[in-house]
Scaffold this motif. Structure first.
Motif, PDB file in Angstrom:
ATOM      1  N   UNK A 195      25.549 -19.660  96.725  1.00 53.86           N
ATOM      2  CA  UNK A 195      24.079 -19.588  96.674  1.00 53.86           C
ATOM      3  C   UNK A 195      23.618 -18.204  97.147  1.00 53.86           C
ATOM      4  N   UNK A 196      24.224 -17.729  98.230  1.00 56.43           N
ATOM      5  CA  UNK A 196      23.880 -16.408  98.763  1.00 56.43           C
ATOM      6  C   UNK A 196      24.197 -15.329  97.718  1.00 56.43           C
ATOM      7  N   UNK A 197      25.378 -15.429  97.135  1.00 60.22           N
ATOM      8  CA  UNK A 197      25.768 -14.429  96.128  1.00 60.22           C
ATOM      9  C   UNK A 197      24.794 -14.399  94.958  1.00 60.22           C
ATOM     10  N   UNK A 198      24.415 -15.594  94.506  1.00 56.85           N
ATOM     11  CA  UNK A 198      23.562 -15.649  93.315  1.00 56.85           C
ATOM     12  C   UNK A 198      22.119 -15.228  93.589  1.00 56.85           C
ATOM     13  N   UNK A 199      21.650 -15.475  94.797  1.00 55.14           N
ATOM     14  CA  UNK A 199      20.249 -15.148  95.081  1.00 55.14           C
ATOM     15  C   UNK A 199      20.066 -13.733  95.633  1.00 55.14           C
ATOM     16  N   UNK A 200      21.175 -13.122  95.996  1.00 56.40           N
ATOM     17  CA  UNK A 200      21.091 -11.805  96.651  1.00 56.40           C
ATOM     18  C   UNK A 200      20.290 -10.805  95.830  1.00 56.40           C
ATOM     19  N   UNK A 201      20.509 -10.833  94.517  1.00 59.14           N
ATOM     20  CA  UNK A 201      19.854  -9.817  93.670  1.00 59.14           C
ATOM     21  C   UNK A 201      18.324  -9.973  93.619  1.00 59.14           C
ATOM     22  N   UNK A 202      17.829 -11.080  94.171  1.00 56.58           N
ATOM     23  CA  UNK A 202      16.367 -11.254  94.199  1.00 56.58           C
ATOM     24  C   UNK A 202      15.752 -10.794  95.522  1.00 56.58           C
ATOM     25  N   UNK A 203      16.584 -10.364  96.471  1.00 57.71           N
ATOM     26  CA  UNK A 203      16.034 -10.033  97.792  1.00 57.71           C
ATOM     27  C   UNK A 203      15.433  -8.622  97.837  1.00 57.71           C
ATOM     28  N   UNK A 204      15.918  -7.739  96.963  1.00 56.96           N
ATOM     29  CA  UNK A 204      15.443  -6.353  97.004  1.00 56.96           C
ATOM     30  C   UNK A 204      13.949  -6.244  96.756  1.00 56.96           C
ATOM     31  N   UNK A 205      13.460  -7.158  95.924  1.00 60.03           N
ATOM     32  CA  UNK A 205      12.057  -7.085  95.534  1.00 60.03           C
ATOM     33  C   UNK A 205      11.093  -7.287  96.712  1.00 60.03           C
ATOM     34  N   UNK A 206      11.578  -7.989  97.740  1.00 58.56           N
ATOM     35  CA  UNK A 206      10.724  -8.223  98.914  1.00 58.56           C
ATOM     36  C   UNK A 206      10.276  -6.906  99.531  1.00 58.56           C
ATOM     37  N   UNK A 207      11.069  -5.848  99.315  1.00 59.11           N
ATOM     38  CA  UNK A 207      10.797  -4.580 100.014  1.00 59.11           C
ATOM     39  C   UNK A 207      10.313  -3.462  99.086  1.00 59.11           C
ATOM     40  N   UNK A 208      10.121  -3.787  97.817  1.00 63.36           N
ATOM     41  CA  UNK A 208       9.639  -2.752  96.906  1.00 63.36           C
ATOM     42  C   UNK A 208       8.191  -2.419  97.257  1.00 63.36           C
ATOM     43  N   UNK A 209       7.897  -1.167  97.374  1.00 62.49           N
ATOM     44  CA  UNK A 209       6.526  -0.759  97.686  1.00 62.49           C
ATOM     45  C   UNK A 209       5.890  -0.183  96.436  1.00 62.49           C
ATOM     46  N   UNK A 210       4.811  -0.761  96.013  1.00 62.31           N
ATOM     47  CA  UNK A 210       4.111  -0.187  94.860  1.00 62.31           C
ATOM     48  C   UNK A 210       2.820   0.478  95.339  1.00 62.31           C
ATOM     49  N   UNK A 211       1.991   0.827  94.365  1.00 65.90           N
ATOM     50  CA  UNK A 211       0.747   1.536  94.660  1.00 65.90           C
ATOM     51  C   UNK A 211      -0.106   0.784  95.693  1.00 65.90           C
ATOM     52  N   UNK A 212      -0.168  -0.545  95.525  1.00 66.86           N
ATOM     53  CA  UNK A 212      -0.963  -1.373  96.439  1.00 66.86           C
ATOM     54  C   UNK A 212      -0.441  -1.258  97.869  1.00 66.86           C
ATOM     55  N   UNK A 213       0.886  -1.393  98.015  1.00 67.25           N
ATOM     56  CA  UNK A 213       1.477  -1.314  99.354  1.00 67.25           C
ATOM     57  C   UNK A 213       1.177   0.027 100.002  1.00 67.25           C
ATOM     58  N   UNK A 214       1.373   1.084  99.216  1.00 67.66           N
ATOM     59  CA  UNK A 214       1.181   2.422  99.774  1.00 67.66           C
ATOM     60  C   UNK A 214      -0.257   2.642 100.214  1.00 67.66           C
ATOM     61  N   UNK A 215      -1.190   2.241  99.351  1.00 69.73           N
ATOM     62  CA  UNK A 215      -2.602   2.451  99.672  1.00 69.73           C
ATOM     63  C   UNK A 215      -2.995   1.679 100.922  1.00 69.73           C
ATOM     64  N   UNK A 216      -2.556   0.426 101.027  1.00 68.71           N
ATOM     65  CA  UNK A 216      -2.981  -0.397 102.165  1.00 68.71           C
ATOM     66  C   UNK A 216      -2.218  -0.076 103.447  1.00 68.71           C
ATOM     67  N   UNK A 217      -0.977   0.346 103.305  1.00 64.92           N
ATOM     68  CA  UNK A 217      -0.209   0.718 104.504  1.00 64.92           C
ATOM     69  C   UNK A 217      -0.862   1.935 105.166  1.00 64.92           C
ATOM     70  N   UNK A 218      -1.313   2.861 104.320  1.00 60.64           N
ATOM     71  CA  UNK A 218      -1.969   4.070 104.837  1.00 60.64           C
ATOM     72  C   UNK A 218      -3.215   3.747 105.661  1.00 60.64           C
ATOM     73  N   UNK A 219      -3.903   2.683 105.252  1.00 60.56           N
ATOM     74  CA  UNK A 219      -5.144   2.341 105.957  1.00 60.56           C
ATOM     75  C   UNK A 219      -4.913   1.378 107.124  1.00 60.56           C
ATOM     76  N   UNK A 220      -3.656   1.073 107.385  1.00 61.21           N
ATOM     77  CA  UNK A 220      -3.359   0.148 108.486  1.00 61.21           C
ATOM     78  C   UNK A 220      -3.678  -1.303 108.145  1.00 61.21           C
ATOM     79  N   UNK A 221      -3.874  -1.573 106.852  1.00 62.92           N
ATOM     80  CA  UNK A 221      -4.170  -2.963 106.437  1.00 62.92           C
ATOM     81  C   UNK A 221      -2.887  -3.674 106.047  1.00 62.92           C
TER      82      UNK A 221
END
Lengths: 275, 317
Positions: free
Chosen positions: A185-211
């Motif tokens: 189960x761990x092996x098969x689901x591992x490839x889906x864990x990276x997405x939890x940490x992907x930062x897109x435009x939204x993340x960057x904009x809100x992280x900058x504002x402390x939100x």
């Protein structure tokens, strides 16, 4: 994107994560391997549904307060557009029940099927560990509503993480069969864990504002927690580094369509009614 | 004490309405009857999770979904209290599960009917939980202590469920025409099976007298059924739904509603296994149990390994 749209996107994705996992865990209700843990898992599903509601309510409030010209094109669903055109305010249920898959921003991990207890535990464990560090950081958000939701969610995530960690250890360090199941189960689901940490435009904009949360800063803590629980459970941390992504942008696996079909059928068949 | 005096002591506790506790002497038949009754009730809670559980993913609003999850979870909790109460009589939960899976133990027949529309969530709460409360409230004063105490907790939650079910029905009945039709259709389908929940007529219920004597049953099947009909007629008026019984009418002389004949042939058949969902419900339970075996084995194996490691560590210290 305007600032209000970033916040809406962020709130919706958190709500979508909670809803989709809550829906998946709800499927177990009445079918669990041990009565006590059937109850525990349902309790967790309830926590996710509670958070779902708070977040959609907040998202609806944000949307309703937007200037009319910003409202067009936010959602692709015709049902929602029709509602918006009548200048009705949206509510939590409109957001959950009337959007199509490409408007959902949950990570792919959470829509993966339950399969068996090991798979369900692994999926929850990856996400609970993420939530634990995520909400600890979001609790300090400059956005008061998100901070308040995070404060409550952190308490729940702390319990969820303890519960799923214990099960990872039990299964990993149980019988040969449970070990094999847990490891695969761990092996098969591992490839889906990276997405939890992907930062897109939204993340960057809100992280900058402390939100929003700086995801890069919680990734090492997440990894450390995962590996320490795996060590206790005699589970190997997968080494493959290729990660699936797309959920945060509305590109999903085939599973989401079926989840939404179940979730939304009543509202779709009998539109505009109070239940 | 001789067996005779044990019996006298037991009888006097019963007569004085003092509860019987697990370590007290009790007649074999009392113990057997209680195990049968309590385990049957526990099984009903667990099997009863299925017809409603199958609407969790489809609930029409987030609030309804959360409430339904909580409700079905309560039922699991009731199963847990009741299995624990039965265990105090000297039977294990696994043995009770085996009896359920082999068909030796029964569960309430009502759960062998399908839930076809969302209104069924309302009708089950309103009628099925309503009938269950009628049956169960008197059991809060049952002679067996652990059972009576479990029933106090069960009844509190059941009355909450019943109100929720009624509220679903009310929302539908006051909603659009199609929603009212949905509510009426669910009422029509669940009404008669709900009346059957009280069991066969008194004349055909040979064990009732003994159970009443033992205070593990406090009112007869027909008395409870009549009470349920009288209450429900008034509630249906509030909902504005039609009673699904053309023979129903107020009987001034009796001070009760007369009602039509119950199809006991159907009841017997559903009990025998011929209901629309008997096979499906039992298979689902069995499957959950069998597919959970490796999980339970793992939990056991891990607990043993942990204990062994602790002992080793203690020895080394």
């Amino acid at each position: 994107m305007s600032n209000s749209k970033y916040l809406l996107d962020y709130t919706l994705r958190l709500a979508d994560d909670a809803l989709i996992l809550g829906q998946r865990l709800g499927e177990w209700c009445g079918h669990g391997p041990i009565l006590e843990h059937d109850i525990a898992l349902t309790n967790t599903a309830l926590d996710h549904m509670g958070r779902t509601r708070s977040l959609y309510q907040y998202a609806a409030e944000q949307f309703n307060n937007m200037p009319a010209e910003d409202k067009t094109g936010v959602f692709t669903s015709i049902a929602l557009q029709n509602l918006i055109n009548t200048s009705a305010s949206l509510d939590e249920d409109n957001l959950a029940y009337l959007r199509d898959g490409w408007d959902f921003k949950n990570v792919l991990l959470l829509e993966q099927p339950n399969n068996d207890w090991a798979y369900t535990i692994a999926r929850s464990f990856f996400y609970d560990a993420f939530n634990y560090f995520f909400f600890a950081a979001l609790e300090k958000s400059a956005d008061e509503s998100l901070a308040a939701i995070a404060e409550k969610s952190l308490k729940e995530a702390t319990y969820h993480l303890r519960w799923s960690s214990e099960w990872v250890v039990r299964l990993g360090d149980g019988t040969e069969e449970s070990h094999t199941r847990m490891q695969s189960a761990v092996n098969e689901l591992w490839m889906y864990t990276g997405e939890l940490f992907i930062e897109n435009e939204t993340d960057n904009a809100l992280a900058q504002q402390g939100i929003g949360v700086d995801l890069a800063s919680i990734k090492p803590m997440w990894m450390e927690r995962i590996t320490s629980v795996f060590e206790e459970a005699n589970i190997n941390t997968p080494q493959n580094s290729w990660m699936q992504k797309g959920g945060r942008e509305g590109r999903h696996s085939e599973h989401l369509g079926y989840i939404l079909t179940d979730l939304q059928f009543l509202q779709r068949t009998y539109p505009g009614m109070q239940w | 004490m001789t067996v005779h005096s044990f019996q006298e002591h037991f009888d006097s506790l019963i007569d004085r309405e003092i509860s019987i506790e697990p370590k007290d002497w009790m007649p074999d038949d009392y113990r057997k009857t209680l195990i049968r009754q309590i385990s049957q009730h526990a099984h009903s809670e667990i099997v009863g999770m299925l017809p409603e559980g199958n609407w969790i993913t489809r609930a029409p609003s987030l609030r309804r979904k959360a409430v339904l999850l909580a409700k079905v979870q309560d039922e699991a909790g009731h199963g847990l209290y009741l299995y624990s109460a039965a265990e105090t009589l000297g039977i294990s939960r696994d043995e009770m599960y085996d009896q359920l899976h082999s068909g030796k133990a029964k569960y309430s027949s009502i759960f062998n009917y399908p839930t076809l529309t969302w209104a069924d969530m309302g009708a089950i709460g309103w009628l099925v939980d309503g009938a269950a409360i009628m049956n169960q409230v008197p059991l809060c004063r049952a002679s067996y202590g652990p059972y009576a105490r479990a029933m106090v907790r069960v009844c509190k939650e059941e009355s909450f469920h019943q109100r929720q079910g009624f509220e679903i029905m009310l929302t539908l009945a006051k909603g659009t025409e199609i929603q009212k039709k949905m509510a009426q259709d669910a009422f029509n389908r669940w009404w008669w099976p709900s009346l059957m929940m009280f069991g066969p007529p008194d004349a055909e219920s040979p064990n009732t007298a003994q159970s009443v004597r033992w205070r593990i049953k406090r009112l007869t099947n027909d008395e409870l059924r009549q009470k349920f009909v009288d209450v429900t007629v008034e509630q249906a008026k509030v909902l504005g739904l039609d009673m699904p019984d053309k023979d129903l009418k107020w009987n001034e002389e009796r001070g009760h509603y007369d009602f039509g004949a119950i199809d006991w042939e159907e009841f017997k058949n559903v009990v025998k296994g011929n209901g629309p969902c008997n096979k499906q419900r039992l298979e689902t339970r069995k499957q959950a149990w069998e597919e959970g075996k490796w999980v339970r084995d793992a939990a056991m194996a891990h607990a043993e390994k942990r204990n062994a490691r602790k002992k080793e560590a203690a020895k080394a210290a």
